[in-house]
Design a protein around this motif. Structure first.
Motif, PDB file in Angstrom:
ATOM      1  N   LYS A 117      74.128  10.373  63.955  1.00  0.00           N
ATOM      2  CA  LYS A 117      73.078  10.345  62.937  1.00  0.00           C
ATOM      3  C   LYS A 117      71.722  10.105  63.580  1.00  0.00           C
ATOM      4  CE  LYS A 117      75.665   8.940  58.809  1.00  0.00           C
ATOM      5  NZ  LYS A 117      75.820   7.889  57.765  1.00  0.00           N
TER       6      LYS A 117
ATOM      7  N   SER B 276      74.974  17.594  63.177  1.00  0.00           N
ATOM      8  CA  SER B 276      75.389  18.274  61.945  1.00  0.00           C
ATOM      9  C   SER B 276      76.339  17.402  61.122  1.00  0.00           C
ATOM     10  CB  SER B 276      76.082  19.599  62.278  1.00  0.00           C
ATOM     11  OG  SER B 276      77.322  19.371  62.911  1.00  0.00           O
ATOM     12  N   GLU B 277      76.306  17.599  59.808  1.00  0.00           N
ATOM     13  CA  GLU B 277      77.145  16.838  58.890  1.00  0.00           C
ATOM     14  C   GLU B 277      78.619  17.186  59.067  1.00  0.00           C
ATOM     15  OE1 GLU B 277      77.765  13.915  56.111  1.00  0.00           O
ATOM     16  OE2 GLU B 277      75.882  14.504  57.088  1.00  0.00           O
TER      17      GLU B 277
ATOM     18  N   LYS C 118      81.686  14.472  59.565  1.00  0.00           N
ATOM     19  CA  LYS C 118      82.839  14.385  58.659  1.00  0.00           C
ATOM     20  C   LYS C 118      84.154  14.542  59.404  1.00  0.00           C
ATOM     21  CE  LYS C 118      80.629  15.914  54.366  1.00  0.00           C
ATOM     22  NZ  LYS C 118      80.600  16.961  53.310  1.00  0.00           N
TER      23      LYS C 118
END
Length: 428
Positions: free
Chosen positions: A77, A82-83, A87
């Protein structure tokens, strides 16, 4: 108002929420702990201390998956990754932790059948195994809340579950005895899991990717080895006391440890908040800010802990003879063990930096802790061979073991982080 000022105020608000919840809980938790000790007596309290070794696997039965999630997600973060990557790492880490939790639970249930001739021990081990399972599941959700900086939520759940648990144990321990301390905390964990599941905006997907599992295990196992190694010390303390001195002495020793545990929880609460800031600032290369946080807050908490020792020293002499006369023999060892508190504080902040992705020296820590465990065992048997071993001399050696470990960890911070990333003449 600039961003730094806002973040600073948020950190203060987060710390205040967590610290406030724990401070508010302390009176009832102290009362609960004293009532448990009073109604069980030293022998049964020693048995509870031994059975709790199973529940303690919620912390020490660890392969580092949650730590990998915390360390990597926060630093990703900070680096604006990237998200989807975030995840995947998160779901994988939590999936592996759930599998580990179930395996430890089954191992605990299986161990109970070695005590079928003693219904009290058999049933206590079964109950402790359920407590272990739900504590580990709760820890996953607590970790998710920490990553998302939901410290106010954590504080509310901590207070509600802690209050619920402490009050019911205090009320029921005269009737249910040892079972009250084993059943009620498990219900508190179930309650916490339910609230977290309602309040956290996170949809978990079970993933068991073999390549990712091996990658996280390679990273997490060295990190977790620090916890496992520390667990070896804690477990060896209990095993040596029970085997060499018996359950009554184990109860006296457990009473002294209970006081330290209550105080350490309060003093180390700040680190739960600051850990997030430390990891993020390391990911953003804000090394001077990290060093400022570590040094200033470490010595502030050490100073406060020393003041606490002075206060508790006199309180033990006053309260124990009046309210817990069966534990008068625990006063001298409890006083000695108070010195463990500033030692724990001394190394806690710096240990976060040492295990970070930036410094990545987590592999060294377990060897130091295992060395302290070996030193403890060797010292105890040396004292025994010289006919100098007593519970009091054991505690002296025990405190020295803590001192050696925590001082070395503090030294490693300056060797591997400060000397490399901080200007030697940086003006704090």
């Amino acid at each position: 108002m600039n961003i730094k000022t806002i973040l600073k105020k948020k950190s203060i608000r987060d710390f205040s929420a967590l610290a406030g919840a724990n401070i508010a809980l302390k009176p009832i938790q102290f009362i609960k702990s004293f009532l448990v000790a009073k109604y069980l007596g030293p022998a049964d309290y020693g048995l509870l201390s031994g059975v709790n070794l199973i529940r303690n696997l919620s912390k020490f039965g660890n392969l580092g998956f949650k730590q990998v999630a915390t360390r990597e997600i926060l630093e990703l973060k900070g680096a604006k990754s990237s998200e989807s990557d975030i995840k995947f790492i998160k779901n994988s880490s939590y999936s592996y932790e759930i599998v580990l939790s179930v395996l430890l639970f089954l191992a605990g249930i299986g161990s109970a059948f070695f005590f079928t001739d003693n219904i009290l021990i058999f049933s206590s081990v079964i109950l402790a195994s359920f407590g272990l399972l739900f504590q580990k599941l709760q820890a996953i959700l607590n970790n998710e809340a920490t990553i998302n900086k939901r410290f106010v939520l954590i504080s509310k759940i901590t207070f509600a579950a802690g209050f619920f648990s402490a009050v019911l144990v205090a009320i029921l321990v005269p009737f249910l005895r040892i079972y009250a301390s084993l059943i009620i905390p498990t219900f508190a964990s179930v309650f916490s899991i339910y609230i977290y599941s309602k309040k956290l905006d996170y949809k978990f997907h079970f993933i068991f990717d073999k390549i990712e599992f091996i990658r996280q295990l390679k990273i997490g196992f060295p990190i977790s080895m620090g916890t496992v190694a520390y667990g070896s010390y804690i477990y060896m303390e209990k095993i040596l006391v029970i085997s060499l001195f018996g359950l009554i002495s184990a109860g006296l020793f457990g009473f002294a440890q209970m006081i330290i545990a209550q105080m350490a929880t309060l003093f180390l609460m700040a680190i739960r908040v600051r850990k997030v800031n430390i990891f993020e600032n390391l990911g953003a290369n804000n090394y001077n800010l990290v060093n400022k946080i570590v040094i200033r807050e470490t010595f502030l908490l050490v100073g406060v802990s020393i003041i606490s020792i002075i206060i508790l020293w006199f309180l033990l002499d006053f309260f124990v003879p009046i309210f817990l006369p069966k534990y008068i023999d625990a006063i001298p060892i409890a006083k000695l063990m108070l010195f463990i508190l500033p030692l724990k504080v001394l190394s806690s902040y710096v240990a976060i930096v040492l295990i970070s992705k930036t410094v990545n020296k987590q592999s060294i820590i377990p060897f130091i802790q295992f060395g302290a465990t070996i030193l403890l065992v060797a010292s105890v048997f040396l004292l025994q061979s010289m006919e100098l071993l007593s519970l009091y001399s054991f505690v002296i050696v025990d405190v020295l073991g803590y001192a050696i470990y925590h001082i070395i960890i503090f030294y490693l911070y300056f060797k591997y982080f400060h000397s490399k990333y901080i200007n030697t003449y940086y003006n704090h």
